[in-house]
Design an enzyme around this catalytic site. Structure first.
Site, mmCIF file in Angstrom:
data_model
loop_
_atom_site.group_PDB
_atom_site.id
_atom_site.type_symbol
_atom_site.label_atom_id
_atom_site.label_comp_id
_atom_site.label_asym_id
_atom_site.label_seq_id
_atom_site.Cartn_x
_atom_site.Cartn_y
_atom_site.Cartn_z
ATOM 1 N N ASP A 1 13.315 17.451 0.495
ATOM 2 C CA ASP A 1 13.285 18.611 -0.385
ATOM 3 C C ASP A 1 12.217 19.549 0.184
ATOM 4 O OD1 ASP A 1 13.469 20.173 -2.814
ATOM 5 O OD2 ASP A 1 11.543 19.251 -3.369
ATOM 6 N N ASP B 1 10.266 22.691 -1.571
ATOM 7 C CA ASP B 1 9.136 23.028 -2.431
ATOM 8 C C ASP B 1 8.541 21.778 -3.054
ATOM 9 O OD1 ASP B 1 9.482 25.751 -2.059
ATOM 10 O OD2 ASP B 1 11.059 25.817 -3.582
ATOM 11 N N SER C 1 16.406 26.065 -3.149
ATOM 12 C CA SER C 1 15.943 27.446 -2.973
ATOM 13 C C SER C 1 16.812 28.239 -2.019
ATOM 14 C CB SER C 1 14.507 27.423 -2.459
ATOM 15 O OG SER C 1 14.125 28.716 -2.127
ATOM 16 N N ASP D 1 10.232 15.875 -5.045
ATOM 17 C CA ASP D 1 9.093 15.982 -5.955
ATOM 18 C C ASP D 1 9.500 16.283 -7.392
ATOM 19 O OD1 ASP D 1 9.883 18.678 -5.347
ATOM 20 O OD2 ASP D 1 7.997 19.314 -6.294
#
Ligand code: B16
Ligand code: MG
Length: 756
Positions: free
Chosen positions: A548, A550, A655, A709
């Site tokens: 991932d 961010d 994103s 996260d």
């Protein structure tokens, strides 16, 4: 240096004068020449020195020595000694002249006929006014009269009240010291002329008197010690000369009487009176008396017991006397380290070996025992006692890991030195004590034990030690050394120490280039990487990693949150950290919808699009300054190692800005596949993005680990059928297979191991 030749003593300090006098005494072969008027050369063969001197009519003299000390400090014992020799020479010449005039002879003749009362009267006639002056003159001439009474002179000079209590103050102390100095100078001259009865007469009076003052007026001890030291030195020199038994007895009585006094103190750095008089203590009775006197001084309360103990030990050794007092032995046993230190400062090396031969050094705490053995080794070396030297050096090496001692042992008995290394190696596991490793490596290197050196270095895993000792292995163990370097460099890289590790690796590479090992080590590293890759991929079912963006690779989550906060503020709401949990991993529009619903804000579709775009503008502005430095700790190393381990790697972010961020971080080329918010219809927790990533990598989801996260991200990965490593709080990401706080906390290999 320019001084008055006839008055050298006032120009130089007492120790300087004394040292020069010693040198004059030692100077046995020399020439004093006068190449031209007023110029002199003092050329001494034994000891070796050469001093040039220029003497003016007025009696001023300059001296220049050719030694290094003089060059540095413009003064040296040679120069002062040469001046003394020159002065002596001049005076002797003058004496010859004056003798011809019979002046001096006349004075001596007259003086010899006077008794003390007549001399006193004679002097007071010439100097009524000043008593100190009269005493000085008296001190000058006293030894020339028939029966000089030095005791009387000294007592006379020392002020006392009517009860006999000495009343010394700073002023009269000066006069007393002056008289004593004059007398000692005379004693020194008399000693030089071998006038022994006269010498001991002065010394006896002065030493008695000075000790009396030291005991009675202790506040002046420091000042009086200067003269006392001079007196003791003369006494010691006196005792070394051959003389009549009558004089020996006087000297011994003086030593015994003064030492027996209550409050008698020994001056550090000088020979004790009894030690100086030792050559005269010949009869058994006298020895026992002296020994008992010393014993009486050794008690726990006596602050000088260590000094006394040194003499006690010496006599035990030299005279073979046994003490009857058990207590003394006990006192001395616990003071052995201090006694050894004192004996060392006295250079009593025989006594040191004697003490150590009767002491169980290992009973003392390690550092003390170490020091004691060091003293012993030094003494043995100075005495040329090889056997004791070996014993101490062996103990120092084997027990205390003393490198210097080991070197001595090696020079005396190489086999024993190597044996000591073997024992130390056996008893000490690698890396437990730094000083042990230093000792062993140093020893192996110096004794040429290359195999042992290599093995220990391999066991240590300390690349700095390797760099220090590789020079002696390069020629004989090139390949093994290169393998060791390769292994340790790989291990170092695996520690993920960031900047500091990079710097260390650079230093190592420079070093390897210096010693011509670089190419070989790099080849070894490549070989190892290949084997690593094969073993990793062969033994694990995991073939790919998805990251991932961010919150895993870069900390942009904060920027997302703050941008939302500003937008919602404009819409009249104040969002909290708790909201961040719900927007993390969610798409832009989903995030907005969640926040609007939570804060009960109604917007049309168009308005929603407008605010979402505005949030993105703010976000893009805030990440403008991002650079590769913003990568979270350990990310780059982790990506590199994952590749090295033969894994495919992909990026799976919700994103739409992922590619921009990757470019800013300069890692866009590190991925085999990049899937982001522009490639999916459904956002996390829907598995779509991770399923697509697996397809792009040509792997089954079961062969892939996702690093996430966000709770939504973890759920998406699980729904896709992948394994998940949560990055962040274990309580929040509890659904993950396991969690860690960041990619710097583990290595790809370790993760594969863990998920097996
Ligand atoms: P954008 P990730 C996610 O990225 C963020 O966690 C989330 O907060 C954000 O709303 C989402 O991207 C969409 O981002 O507005 O740039 O398209 O954690 O999935 O890499
Ligand atoms: Mg994230």
């Amino acid at each position: 240096m320019k001084v008055v030749l006839l008055d050298l003593e006032t120009h130089f300090s007492t120790p300087q004068v004394e040292e020069a006098m010693d040198l004059v005494r030692e100077t046995t072969e020399y020439d004093l020449t006068q190449p031209q008027a007023g110029y002199f050369h003092c050329l001494s063969k034994n000891p070796d020195y050469h001093v040039e001197m220029a003497l003016t009519e007025e009696g001023f003299v300059t001296a220049k020595c050719h030694c290094a000390v003089f060059k540095r400090s413009k003064i040296c014992p040679h120069a002062i000694a040469s001046l003394m020799i020159l002065r002596d020479h001049k005076i002797r010449n003058r004496r010859v002249r004056s003798k011809s005039k019979h002046e001096k002879l006349l004075l001596d003749e007259v003086l010899r006929k006077l008794n003390i009362t007549e001399l006193r009267k004679f002097i007071s006639d010439y100097g009524h006014s000043h008593s100190a002056f009269r005493a000085e003159v008296l001190a000058y001439y006293l030894h020339r009269i028939r029966k000089p009474d030095y005791h009387h002179l000294l007592t006379d000079m020392t002020p006392m009240d009517k009860f006999g209590v000495i009343k010394l103050n700073r002023n009269n102390l000066k006069s007393v010291r002056n008289i004593v100095s004059i007398l000692l100078r005379q004693a020194q001259d008399l000693l030089k002329d071998n006038a022994l009865p006269q010498t001991i007469q002065i010394l006896e009076a002065v030493i008695h008197h000075l000790y009396r003052l030291m005991i009675k007026v202790p506040q002046f001890q420091d000042q009086l010690a200067t003269e006392l030291k001079h007196a003791l030195k003369l006494f010691d020199a006196f005792c070394q000369l051959p003389m009549a038994p009558r004089l020996q007895k006087t000297a011994l009585t003086l030593a015994m009487e003064v030492s027996a006094r209550d409050g008698f103190i020994l001056l550090k750095g000088t020979h004790t009176l009894l030690r100086s008089a030792e050559p005269f203590i010949l009869e058994k009775k006298a020895r026992i008396a002296a020994f008992q006197l010393v014993e009486s001084k050794i008690s726990l309360e006596n602050p000088q017991r260590i000094l006394w103990a040194c003499l006690w030990l010496r006599w035990t050794r030299v005279w073979g006397i046994e003490s009857k007092h058990k207590k003394i032995k006990t006192i001395l046993k616990s003071s052995t380290p201090d006694i050894l230190t004192e004996l060392q400062s006295q250079r009593a090396y025989d006594d040191i070996l004697f003490v150590l031969s009767n002491t169980r050094v290992e009973q003392f705490p390690q550092p003390i025992a170490h020091h004691m053995l060091q003293i012993g080794l030094k003494a043995a070396r100075l005495l040329g006692d090889e056997k004791s030297g070996q014993t101490f050096a062996y103990a120092l090496s084997t027990i205390h890991h003393d490198k210097d001692a080991w070197e001595t042992l090696f020079s005396l008995d190489a086999d024993r030195a190597i044996k000591s290394l073997t024992i130390v190696q056996e008893y000490n596991k690698p890396n437990e004590h730094k000083e042990v490793e230093d000792f062993l490596l140093h020893g192996f290197q110096l004794s040429g034990q290359k195999k042992m050196l290599l093995d220990r270095l391999a066991a240590l895993d300390d690349i700095h030690q390797l760099m220090r000792y590789d020079s002696s292995l390069i020629a004989s163990h090139t390949v093994a050394l290169a393998e060791l370097y390769a292994r340790q460099m790989n291990a170092l890289r695996d520690t993920y120490g960031g900047e500091s590790v990079r710097r260390q690796l650079t230093t190592i590479v420079y070093h390897l280039k210096d010693v011509d090992l670089h190419t070989l080590v790099m080849e070894e590293i490549k070989k190892m990487e290949k084997t690593d890759t094969q073993t990793n991929t062969a033994s694990s079912t995991i073939k790919g990693f998805i990251f991932d963006l961010d919150g895993v690779i870069v900390d942009t989550a904060e920027h997302h949150f703050l941008s939302w906060k500003k937008i919602l503020k404009q819409l009249g709401a104040d969002i909290t950290e708790e909201d961040d949990r719900h927007t993390r991993g969610a798409s832009r529009i989903e995030s907005l919808e969640y926040l609007l619903a939570k804060y009960q804000i109604n917007l049309s579709q168009k308005e929603k699009e407008h605010w979402a775009a505005k949030k993105n503008d703010l976000y893009l502005l805030s990440i403008e300054e991002i650079t590769p430095r913003d990568l979270l700790p350990g990310v780059l190393a982790f990506l590199l190692d994952a590749k090295k381990a033969g894994l495919s790697i992909a990026l799976g972010s919700a994103s739409k800005n992922a590619k921009t961020v990757l470019e800013k971080l300069a890692i866009e080329n590190r991925f085999d596949a990049i899937l982001d918010g522009t490639s999916t219809k459904k956002s996390k927790p829907d598995p779509e993005i991770f399923v697509k990533c697996c397809k792009a990598m040509n792997l089954e989801p079961g062969e892939v680990v996702v690093f996430e996260d966000a709770v939504k991200g973890v759920q998406a990965a699980l729904a896709a059928g992948c394994k998940v490593v949560g990055i962040g709080d274990a309580a929040i990401l509890h659904e993950a297979d396991f969690t860690m706080t960041g990619l710097d906390q583990s290595t790809p290999t370790q993760i594969l191991e863990k998920l097996k």
